[in-house]
Scaffold this motif. Structure first.
Motif, PDB file in Angstrom:
ATOM      1  N   GLY A 184      46.176  49.067  30.894  1.00 19.13           N
ATOM      2  CA  GLY A 184      46.612  48.033  30.046  1.00 19.13           C
ATOM      3  C   GLY A 184      46.255  46.442  30.803  1.00 19.13           C
ATOM      4  O   GLY A 184      46.629  45.478  30.503  1.00 19.13           O
ATOM      5  N   LEU A 185      45.956  46.571  32.153  1.00 19.35           N
ATOM      6  CA  LEU A 185      45.925  45.314  32.818  1.00 19.35           C
ATOM      7  C   LEU A 185      44.804  44.498  32.269  1.00 19.35           C
ATOM      8  O   LEU A 185      43.879  45.063  31.859  1.00 19.35           O
ATOM      9  CB  LEU A 185      45.589  45.724  34.545  1.00 19.35           C
ATOM     10  CG  LEU A 185      46.663  45.959  35.374  1.00 19.35           C
ATOM     11  CD1 LEU A 185      46.081  46.087  36.796  1.00 19.35           C
ATOM     12  CD2 LEU A 185      47.771  44.607  35.537  1.00 19.35           C
ATOM     13  N   ALA A 186      45.005  43.182  32.506  1.00 16.28           N
ATOM     14  CA  ALA A 186      43.808  42.201  32.314  1.00 16.28           C
ATOM     15  C   ALA A 186      42.527  42.252  33.012  1.00 16.28           C
ATOM     16  O   ALA A 186      42.889  42.587  33.976  1.00 16.28           O
ATOM     17  CB  ALA A 186      44.328  40.871  32.090  1.00 16.28           C
ATOM     18  N   VAL A 187      41.485  42.158  32.492  1.00 20.29           N
ATOM     19  CA  VAL A 187      40.136  42.300  33.256  1.00 20.29           C
ATOM     20  C   VAL A 187      39.228  41.131  32.968  1.00 20.29           C
ATOM     21  O   VAL A 187      38.957  40.906  31.718  1.00 20.29           O
ATOM     22  CB  VAL A 187      39.440  43.849  32.843  1.00 20.29           C
ATOM     23  CG1 VAL A 187      38.142  43.792  33.754  1.00 20.29           C
ATOM     24  CG2 VAL A 187      40.497  44.826  33.260  1.00 20.29           C
ATOM     25  N   PHE A 188      38.674  40.670  34.014  1.00 20.88           N
ATOM     26  CA  PHE A 188      37.670  39.723  33.923  1.00 20.88           C
ATOM     27  C   PHE A 188      36.467  39.986  34.533  1.00 20.88           C
ATOM     28  O   PHE A 188      36.644  40.676  35.589  1.00 20.88           O
ATOM     29  CB  PHE A 188      38.204  38.337  34.137  1.00 20.88           C
ATOM     30  CG  PHE A 188      39.575  37.952  33.344  1.00 20.88           C
ATOM     31  CD1 PHE A 188      39.289  36.954  32.409  1.00 20.88           C
ATOM     32  CD2 PHE A 188      40.718  38.192  33.785  1.00 20.88           C
ATOM     33  CE1 PHE A 188      40.213  36.679  31.430  1.00 20.88           C
ATOM     34  CE2 PHE A 188      41.856  37.887  33.116  1.00 20.88           C
ATOM     35  CZ  PHE A 188      41.564  36.947  31.976  1.00 20.88           C
ATOM     36  N   TYR A 189      35.318  39.626  34.116  1.00 17.77           N
ATOM     37  CA  TYR A 189      34.029  39.942  34.748  1.00 17.77           C
ATOM     38  C   TYR A 189      33.451  38.627  35.132  1.00 17.77           C
ATOM     39  O   TYR A 189      33.375  37.653  34.541  1.00 17.77           O
ATOM     40  CB  TYR A 189      33.304  40.728  33.878  1.00 17.77           C
ATOM     41  CG  TYR A 189      33.886  41.756  32.955  1.00 17.77           C
ATOM     42  CD1 TYR A 189      33.655  43.087  33.766  1.00 17.77           C
ATOM     43  CD2 TYR A 189      34.544  41.608  31.993  1.00 17.77           C
ATOM     44  CE1 TYR A 189      34.212  44.161  33.006  1.00 17.77           C
ATOM     45  CE2 TYR A 189      35.191  42.878  31.315  1.00 17.77           C
ATOM     46  CZ  TYR A 189      35.091  44.012  31.973  1.00 17.77           C
ATOM     47  OH  TYR A 189      35.459  45.300  31.254  1.00 17.77           O
ATOM     48  N   ALA A 190      32.722  38.570  36.790  1.00 17.14           N
ATOM     49  CA  ALA A 190      31.999  37.554  36.810  1.00 17.14           C
ATOM     50  C   ALA A 190      30.813  37.462  36.058  1.00 17.14           C
ATOM     51  O   ALA A 190      30.332  36.131  35.675  1.00 17.14           O
ATOM     52  CB  ALA A 190      31.615  37.744  38.502  1.00 17.14           C
TER      53      ALA A 190
END
Lengths: 388, 388
Positions: free
Chosen positions: B101-107
């Motif tokens: 459930g951690l927030a994930v961001f992508y380059a």
DNA sequence: GGAATAGTGTCTATTAGACACTATTGT
DNA sequence: ACAATAGTGTCTAATAGACACTATTCC
């Protein structure tokens, strides 16, 4: 006992025949195969495999989401990885599955993926199927007994009395499954929480008020394998009792929380509660009725000061029967530690001013308050009985 | 407000310069970087990257486990994926992280991995760092609230009476933790089983006899996060009552199962029970005592035919007090449906031959059997009480 | 015969349930 | 004035607890 279910993962693109063979082994041994579908591939050679049974217009990740749902609905996962090869999609699924806690078994030792492979989890489909099947067949190789990981949740049956009728707090679900249906408030256990912690946190969130004075009692744990379509979710139900709270607003969550009359929510409305919450509510109600007989929880429905009539109305609302006012009065006043007289009086309705009481020190009522209409009664005479 | 922390994942082997650059951006904007270590690679070109700060002798998967711990200790995850490339190890980590459930961001938008990439999660390190630092823009919100997966188990408190004393079935543990200590019989839930199924199966395995006639009652669920050193194990305790079984042998498992006197196992021997089983046993005992008051379970301790004295001895053993034989006799005989007279008599000890009974149809005793020594009693007169 | 047990009878204190009755209030 | 409520008194049936008593068995 439900038929156990497996999900197979692996590079379908490269190893679909192996997958089919393994699936057949499980099926032959009485184990259901949730994924992949026993179908055929419509786009051979492409990176992301599609089956004839997949909806043709949906996106790759929609299909993948459906696959994950099926995987989570199974009891364990079997990785078909000839030569040890595990692709990127399989690696991603493996991460989800392992974080979820599902049991994972491998056809061969995974290569080039730095994951922990416990002793006994590399096993052939046949050996695994035999070990799981209820037949106490010979176990040719030491394999770890499949354990089922579950997501524990806490659901709360919280009662209060409004206008002389018993109400329970229900929320309208904002998401599937059972979107739009009424359900008991509750939620998943978070890291570091016990079930009691979870129940208390959810109660605070749902009622949006300081619930520090509210006591929670564990009722029962519901663990039927198919009680939740999302997968293995085991819920522990808690009972709470609140004094008449003026208004409730679901503080943090999008859905609304509201007090609903118990009789109505159980029988009327055609609207069954979500999941097995109807059963949970029913059993919680019966427990509350029993608690009123044997403990002083009836006081939890009342405010700090109350009249004996108010307390009687609590008993009438919960038990759903009329109670003789005079005898109730005498029973309550004569039971040591139940209530303590204050010097104030209240005069709201016609009739003599009623004395106000506050709670006593007792928690257990022994002998109990007798609930009317339960009489099995002892026999008058010692007649010869001949019950079968 | 704690300083926010990020973990960076991606193919360190191919893109470590990019990773270092992104990390520096976060650091410059007041965001802690939990992983990777700001170190250098000791095995360039190898599939699994090792850093100078990694313990040199540990296995790949031990290092990977440490990395995951650091990732889970951060507030959000940034995927460094130039060209969209996501390797297998990163895919695995991504699965773990998303399930957590951690927030994930992508380059950059991920290529060839069928995952859901929500609007606004493809963002440069600088934009993300600024948005978080200023507190205005994109707040890293969990995709899903962190949930805890647990292994459900069922433990059984099974009582019997031998030589007039209450005994409980305990097993000597053959494995760590608590190797050699006594514990309640029980085990993990297996695929397709409910907790009740598990309890019944374990009971059969432990007692090695046909326990089809034995009824299980759920007691309580114990979920303290640290109750089992092996991890998150949630146990549901069941109560069972057996007639005097001559001998018991642990049928399937290596450890021995034996009847132990309850008083002894609780207080004596210095030998505390494993886990929190001492508490479970204590609470199970109290529940059994209550059940004897309100139900006919006392009969479960007896064989098919029994005398009233035998039944009285059951009550005495469980309650731990003496019961008046005459009044007990009258109460039992006068309660409809409790016991049914047969035509046989038994004459084993000195005294008149005792009539034999079998169980009646009743299950609930209302009014209950009064347990001596519980008297809180109602007051004789309506004295003014002043309890605080 | 003596001790122990099974089972019945009886007495007392207590209580649940029913009802009568008085006092006090709102409308 | 009338209806509704609060609180007390009293009667009856049932029950728990205590004890006496008889009958039957083992030693």
């Amino acid at each position: 006992m439900i038929r156990p279910a497996v999900a197979l993962i692996g590079s379908f693109r490269q190893h679909y025949p192996h997958v089919l063979a393994a699936a057949q082994v499980f099926l032959d041994n009485g184990i259901a195969v949730k994924s992949p579908p026993m179908s055929w591939i419509t786009n051979p050679g492409r990176e992301f495999v599609r089956f004839a049974s997949d909806p043709p217009r949906s996106s790759d990740h929609a299909i993948q989401a459906g696959t994950l749902e099926k995987i989570f609905a199974s009891d364990f996962v079997y990785v078909v990885n000839p030569g040890g090869y595990i692709g990127r999609t399989t690696a991603y699924e493996l991460g989800r599955v392992r974080e979820r806690g599902l049991a994972v078994f491998y056809a061969e030792p995974p290569e080039d993926l730095p994951i922990d492979v416990p002793e006994g989890t590399v096993v052939s489909a046949l050996d695994l199927a035999i070990a799981i099947g209820r037949g106490t067949g010979v176990r040719p190789r030491p394999i770890r007994r499949p354990r089922v990981a579950a997501l524990p949740t806490a659901d709360i049956v919280i009662f209060t009395i409004r206008l002389g009728r018993l109400h329970v707090l229900l929320v309208k679900r904002g998401t599937d499954p059972f979107r739009g249906k009424l359900a008991l408030p509750g939620g998943f256990v978070r890291p570091g929480e016990s079930l009691e912690d979870t129940a208390m946190r959810e109660l605070k969130e749902e009622t949006g008020l300081d619930s520090s004075g509210i006591r929670l009692r564990q009722l029962h744990t519901y663990s039927h394998p198919q009680r939740d379509p999302r997968g293995r979710i085991v819920t522990t139900a808690f009972l709470a009792i609140a004094p008449n709270l003026p208004e409730v607003t679901g503080a943090t969550d999008a859905y609304r929380a509201d007090w609903v009359e118990v009789e109505e929510s159980l029988w009327q409305n055609g609207g069954r509660l979500a999941f097995d919450h109807g059963v949970i509510l029913q059993e919680g109600l019966e427990r509350a009725r029993q608690l009123l007989e044997h403990t002083t929880v009836g006081l939890d429905f009342c405010g700090k000061h109350f009249t004996i009539s108010e307390l009687r109305e609590v008993y009438e609302a919960v038990w759903g029967v009329k109670v003789n006012p005079q005898n109730f009065q005498r029973k309550v006043r004569n039971t040591t530690g139940f209530v303590v007289k204050t010097k104030e009086k209240r005069t709201s309705r016609p009739g003599a001013p009623a004395e106000l009481f506050r709670r006593g020190t007792a928690h257990i009522l022994y002998p109990p308050m007798m609930r009317p209409g339960q009489q099995q009664r002892t026999r008058r005479e010692n007649q010869p009985t001949n019950m079968v």
